[in-house]
Design a protein around this motif. Structure first.
Motif, short mmCIF file in Angstrom:
data_model
loop_
_atom_site.label_atom_id
_atom_site.label_comp_id
_atom_site.label_asym_id
_atom_site.label_seq_id
_atom_site.Cartn_x
_atom_site.Cartn_y
_atom_site.Cartn_z
N ARG A 262 0.77 -1.33 -0.20
CA ARG A 262 0.10 0.32 0.01
C ARG A 262 0.92 1.04 0.37
N ASN A 263 1.43 1.36 0.99
CA ASN A 263 2.73 2.89 0.81
C ASN A 263 3.57 2.44 -0.57
N SER A 264 3.65 1.48 -1.38
CA SER A 264 4.68 1.80 -2.06
C SER A 264 3.73 2.43 -3.44
N VAL A 265 2.67 1.68 -3.29
CA VAL A 265 1.78 2.08 -4.19
C VAL A 265 1.46 3.79 -4.62
N ILE A 266 0.79 4.21 -2.82
CA ILE A 266 1.21 5.66 -2.75
C ILE A 266 2.20 6.67 -3.47
N GLN A 267 3.25 6.07 -3.09
CA GLN A 267 4.82 6.35 -3.15
C GLN A 267 4.50 6.66 -5.57
N LEU A 268 4.80 5.18 -6.04
CA LEU A 268 4.23 5.39 -7.15
C LEU A 268 3.62 5.89 -7.48
N LEU A 269 2.40 6.69 -7.26
CA LEU A 269 1.47 7.05 -7.47
C LEU A 269 1.48 8.66 -7.78
N LYS A 270 2.10 9.23 -6.55
CA LYS A 270 2.63 10.59 -6.68
C LYS A 270 4.10 10.68 -7.37
N TYR A 271 4.71 9.35 -7.61
CA TYR A 271 5.78 9.64 -8.47
C TYR A 271 5.56 10.34 -10.25
N TRP A 272 4.03 9.60 -9.89
CA TRP A 272 3.48 9.62 -11.98
C TRP A 272 3.07 10.54 -11.97
N GLU A 273 2.60 11.53 -10.41
CA GLU A 273 1.73 13.20 -10.32
C GLU A 273 0.14 12.02 -10.96
N VAL A 274 -0.11 10.75 -9.76
CA VAL A 274 -1.62 10.45 -10.33
C VAL A 274 -2.25 10.61 -8.77
N PRO A 275 -3.11 11.96 -9.01
CA PRO A 275 -4.17 12.55 -7.89
C PRO A 275 -4.02 11.19 -6.33
N VAL A 276 -3.69 11.52 -5.51
CA VAL A 276 -3.93 10.01 -4.67
C VAL A 276 -3.90 10.63 -3.40
N VAL A 277 -5.13 9.94 -2.87
CA VAL A 277 -6.08 10.38 -1.55
C VAL A 277 -6.32 10.06 -0.42
N GLU A 278 -5.96 10.10 1.05
CA GLU A 278 -6.22 9.05 2.07
C GLU A 278 -7.22 9.07 2.65
N LYS A 279 -8.61 9.00 2.85
CA LYS A 279 -9.99 9.50 2.94
C LYS A 279 -10.75 8.62 3.76
N LYS A 280 -11.54 8.56 4.52
CA LYS A 280 -12.28 7.86 5.13
C LYS A 280 -13.78 6.98 3.29
N ILE A 281 -13.86 6.17 3.50
CA ILE A 281 -14.78 6.38 1.87
C ILE A 281 -16.10 4.90 2.50
N ALA A 282 -17.22 5.98 2.60
CA ALA A 282 -18.82 4.56 2.44
C ALA A 282 -18.83 4.36 1.91
N ILE A 283 -19.02 3.02 1.91
CA ILE A 283 -19.43 2.36 1.15
C ILE A 283 -20.82 2.74 0.01
N GLU A 284 -22.00 3.37 0.67
CA GLU A 284 -22.67 4.04 0.03
C GLU A 284 -22.41 5.12 -0.80
N GLU A 285 -21.53 6.24 -0.45
CA GLU A 285 -19.96 6.81 -1.47
C GLU A 285 -19.49 5.86 -2.71
N LEU A 286 -19.41 4.70 -1.86
CA LEU A 286 -18.87 4.27 -3.57
C LEU A 286 -19.63 4.38 -4.55
N PHE A 287 -21.54 3.30 -3.84
CA PHE A 287 -21.73 3.44 -4.83
C PHE A 287 -22.29 4.49 -6.07
N GLU A 288 -22.29 5.05 -4.72
CA GLU A 288 -23.01 6.20 -5.51
C GLU A 288 -22.50 6.97 -6.76
N TRP A 289 -21.11 7.00 -6.49
CA TRP A 289 -19.89 7.22 -7.43
C TRP A 289 -20.01 6.06 -8.81
#
Length: 357
Positions: A262-289
């Motif tokens: 997980r830590n490695s993936v976050i570092q790689l995404l940031k290195y590739w300048e892909v926006p990455v966010v760590e936050k609380k995610i409600a399951i209802e929010e995911l299904f709404e997305w």
């Protein structure tokens, strides 16, 4: 560093190695193992590499009764030049001591553990498979060995490292897996042991996994244990969602394991300048997305699977199919890059790999 010399006793009866094209996960073990003992008043002592063998314990040994155990998981790979490579082993040993602290197990000398690990992999280097998707899985663990039925921390422990040549953790390999969102059972809560890598967390997950498997799902996605509302992690992986161009993963808390991948993936995404966010995610929010057409990819990350794309999620009887059930470009790029770094085939800008010999 603890300057103890590692005693080495090599086997005189080497095992037959399995067909690398037919490897499953965690069923075959190499010729040797590393052991280290702890006694109250003496500390950790007698580091040894010995032939792989059964352990003899008293029936009252506390490991059988109260679950005061911790473990880790990492892998060794063979480069094209024939060098044995470890991926971020210091992170695993650091996390081992974090688990020790939570389970009242004495702090273990990290440099001595790393020295024993490297020597063990060096000795059993020929067990590292080279077929695509294979690796040498490394399992360090600590068990309490004191013969005592009182509920208290043990005064004696054994630390062991075993090695297992493995294929893909999931039968699907890098192909997308189906995940069931768990609503009935809980695995861990804040203040519990969810942040530690201890056996009880996994025992608590077995029933939900059993139910999910009967319904055709590969794994369970856990929600928080209090409200059963917020996404936490999959049974053997951390989880990521690519939503409207942004990669989102649940923020760490006391019931989510801090994954090295997980830590490695976050570092790689940031290195590739892909926006990455760590936050609380409600399951209802995911299904709404998803209903708004914003969910582009879902994938899990972990030592065993590295990157595992998720093709389908089921919650309250509603199934959603992600990216037409196909592996997405970010998951594929992450898998190729991480496995490339692990095998020494991709540039290691982060200096993650450690050469054994």
């Amino acid at each position: 560093m603890n300057e103890q010399t590692i005693e080495i006793n090599l086997t005189t009866n080497k095992k037959e190695k399995p067909n690398p094209e037919q490897l499953s996960f965690g069923k075959v073990f190499s010729d040797h193992m590393f052991t280290l003992n702890y006694s109250e008043g003496k500390g950790w002592h007698d580091p040894k590499i010995i032939p792989y063998q059964p352990i003899s314990l008293d029936p009252a040994a506390m490991v059988f009764h109260y679950g005061q155990t911790v473990f880790e998981g990492l892998k060794a790979y063979l480069s094209e030049e024939g060098k044995a490579l470890l991926f971020r082993p210091t992170k695993n040993v650091e996390r081992l001591n974090q688990s020790n602290q939570r389970l009242c197990i004495p702090h273990i000398d990290e440099e001595l553990v790393l020295a024993g690990l490297k020597k063990l992999v060096e000795i059993d280097k020929e067990w590292i498979p080279t077929a695509p998707g294979t690796s040498l899985y490394i399992r360090p663990f600590i068990i309490p060995t004191e013969a005592y039925l009182g509920v208290a921390p043990s005064q004696h422990y054994q630390f062991i490292i075993i090695l297992s040549p493995v294929g893909s953790y999931y039968k699907e390999g890098i192909n997308p897996v189906k995940i069931h969102v768990e609503n009935q059972y809980v695995r861990a809560v804040s203040g519990g042991t969810g942040k530690a890598k201890t056996g009880g967390n996994y025992a608590a997950s077995l029933k939900a996994q059993e139910v999910a498997s009967t319904k055709g799902f590969s794994q369970v996605l856990w929600l928080d244990g209090v409200e059963k509302k917020y996404i936490e992690e999959v049974g053997s992986m951390n989880i990521f969602f690519k939503v409207n161009g942004e990669v989102i993963t649940p923020a760490l808390n006391e019931s989510i394991l801090e994954g090295v991948t997980r830590n490695s993936v976050i570092q790689l995404l940031k290195y590739w300048e892909v926006p990455v966010v760590e936050k609380k995610i409600a399951i209802e929010e995911l299904f709404e997305w998803y209903s708004n057409g914003l969910v582009e990819e879902v994938f899990g990350t972990g030592t065993a699977a590295v990157i595992s794309p998720v093709g389908e999620l089921s919650w309250h009887g509603e199934n959603i199919v992600i990216n037409n059930g196909e592996t997405g470009p970010i998951a594929k790029k992450l898998y190729d890059t991480l496995t490339g770094i692990q095998k020494g085939a991709e540039p290691d800008y982060f200096e993650w790999t450690v050469t054994v010999d």
